[in-house]
Scaffold this motif. Sequence first.
Motif, PDB file in Angstrom:
ATOM      1  N   ASN A  65      22.299 -16.722  40.348  1.00 45.68           N
ATOM      2  CA  ASN A  65      21.790 -15.859  41.398  1.00 45.68           C
ATOM      3  C   ASN A  65      21.773 -16.602  42.736  1.00 45.68           C
ATOM      4  N   GLN A  66      21.336 -17.831  42.734  1.00 40.50           N
ATOM      5  CA  GLN A  66      21.326 -18.647  43.948  1.00 40.50           C
ATOM      6  C   GLN A  66      22.751 -18.896  44.435  1.00 40.50           C
ATOM      7  N   GLN A 104      25.335 -16.940  43.946  1.00 37.89           N
ATOM      8  CA  GLN A 104      25.843 -15.695  44.530  1.00 37.89           C
ATOM      9  C   GLN A 104      25.281 -15.479  45.932  1.00 37.89           C
ATOM     10  N   ARG A 105      24.008 -15.768  46.113  1.00 37.64           N
ATOM     11  CA  ARG A 105      23.418 -15.624  47.450  1.00 37.64           C
ATOM     12  C   ARG A 105      24.072 -16.575  48.437  1.00 37.64           C
ATOM     13  N   TYR A 147      27.503  -9.537  43.224  1.00 37.61           N
ATOM     14  CA  TYR A 147      26.770  -9.438  44.494  1.00 37.61           C
ATOM     15  C   TYR A 147      27.537 -10.123  45.619  1.00 37.61           C
ATOM     16  N   ARG A 194      18.304 -13.892  51.517  1.00 34.32           N
ATOM     17  CA  ARG A 194      17.177 -13.335  50.765  1.00 34.32           C
ATOM     18  C   ARG A 194      17.625 -12.597  49.505  1.00 34.32           C
ATOM     19  N   GLY A 195      18.938 -12.440  49.353  1.00 27.53           N
ATOM     20  CA  GLY A 195      19.460 -11.712  48.204  1.00 27.53           C
ATOM     21  C   GLY A 195      19.486 -10.211  48.398  1.00 27.53           C
TER      22      GLY A 195
END
Length: 107
Positions: free
Chosen positions: A4-5, A7-8, A38, A93-94
């Motif tokens: 997730n990090q 991808q951000r 994402y 911030r995603g």
Amino acid sequence: MESNQNQRTMALLAHLLGLFTGFIAPLILYLVLNDQPYAKEQAKEALNFQITVIIGLIVSFILTAILIGVLLLVVVLVLDTVFCILATIAASRGEDYRYPISIRIVK
């Protein structure tokens, strides 16, 4: 959490590098980020916006013959900077970010 990090970070880079490289960096990221949905979506948004900016710059240069193009050129560059910064902050911030002024060429 790590993916997730990642991808951000990739989404953030797509928006931020678009400010400096035009459509090149978002295009490269869009093509290589197949396993990160994402980041790929945000790279597509950045790519579409940078293509829109290029169209705006071309129109501005054409209109410089009647002097309105100089003003339009400044407006396009300022909007490019502001919207890229807003998109970069949202991506950090995603959050999903859609540019308010963008021609959706890449689907």
